[in-house]
Design a protein around this motif. Structure first.
Motif, short mmCIF file in Angstrom:
data_model
loop_
_atom_site.label_atom_id
_atom_site.label_comp_id
_atom_site.label_asym_id
_atom_site.label_seq_id
_atom_site.Cartn_x
_atom_site.Cartn_y
_atom_site.Cartn_z
N UNK A 1 0.84 -1.18 0.00
CA UNK A 1 0.00 0.00 0.00
C UNK A 1 0.88 1.24 0.00
N UNK A 2 0.71 2.06 -1.05
CA UNK A 2 1.50 3.28 -1.17
C UNK A 2 0.60 4.47 -0.86
N UNK A 3 0.93 5.21 0.20
CA UNK A 3 0.14 6.39 0.55
C UNK A 3 1.09 7.52 0.96
N UNK A 4 0.51 8.65 1.33
CA UNK A 4 1.33 9.81 1.67
C UNK A 4 2.26 9.53 2.84
N UNK A 5 1.76 8.83 3.84
CA UNK A 5 2.58 8.52 5.01
C UNK A 5 3.78 7.64 4.63
N UNK A 6 3.51 6.62 3.80
CA UNK A 6 4.58 5.72 3.36
C UNK A 6 5.66 6.48 2.61
#
Length: 232
Positions: free
Chosen positions: A2-7
């Motif tokens: 899962x690629x998100x802003x936090x990652x």
């Protein structure tokens, strides 16, 4: 993955060069992305971020990366998939969830997670040329694999032995004629009455195990053994 802003932000703060590649890519897919795709796949995987500018001279990791975004993220994603599924690379090892567009501080970032390729799929290479198009990753970035490294990956990819596997895109034009001629002369001297002495070079190689055909796909060409024995 899962690629998100936090990652993305956590990854950038770590500043890990081996598993991270940032590219500006404002309006199109950068050509160098394919070297990174091959390198990540052949090493331990990694994350490619398009729309992020990196200042390699900046020592402070918190100031090293600038979110500039891309102009047309969905066009870039489409172009990326189209090229990935073409003959640019020998195999697409990504799934849909590996490519996402993420808003980071108001900038549209194209995020591409490249996993490590299964050992049976390695090497992942470019432009149909396993020896010139195979890359690996180190702290300095992407680098060409040596012929020995490529051969090691090919050997390790086939648990049952690989001398007879078809080397795609390698045919009779890749044979060194002098090497083959010398071998045939020695073979004739040792086996003067053998029927193989009457056949053409391709048939001779096929009989020797140096040339083969994949009946399922119809493709034909040199085997690994043939390439290593007689290849230019």
């Amino acid at each position: 993955m899962k690629i998100d802003e936090k990652t993305i932000k956590e990854t950038l703060l770590k500043g890990e060069r081996v598993t991270l590649e940032c590219k500006k890519a404002k309006a199109e897919v950068p050509k160098s992305i394919w070297q990174t795709y091959s390198a990540f796949a052949n090493t331990i995987g990694g994350l490619i971020l398009l729309g992020v500018d990196e200042d390699l001279l900046e020592k402070d990791v918190s100031k090293r990366f600038q979110m500039i975004g891309v102009d047309e993220p969905h066009k870039i994603v489409t172009d990326f998939w189209n090229t990935l599924n073409s003959d640019k690379v020998n195999e697409n090892i990504l799934v849909d969830s590996d490519v996402e567009v993420v808003n980071v501080d108001g900038a549209q970032i194209v995020c591409i997670h490249v996993p490590q390729a299964d050992w049976r799929a390695k090497p992942i290479y470019l432009n149909g040329n396993v020896y010139k198009g195979t890359y690996r990753r180190n702290n300095e970035g992407d680098y060409h694999c040596t012929e020995a490294q490529v051969k090691a990956m090919i050997r390790d990819s086939n648990a049952d032995g690989n001398d007879s596997i078809l080397m795609e895109y390698y045919g009779m034009d890749d044979i060194d004629p002098d090497s083959l001629r010398q071998y045939r002369t020695e073979f004739r001297q040792e086996n003067s009455t053998h029927v193989w002495n009457q056949v053409d070079d391709k048939t001779f190689l096929r009989n020797l195990g140096g040339y083969t055909e994949d009946r399922q796909t119809g493709r034909e060409g040199l085997t690994l053994a043939g390439l290593m024995m007689f290849g230019k």
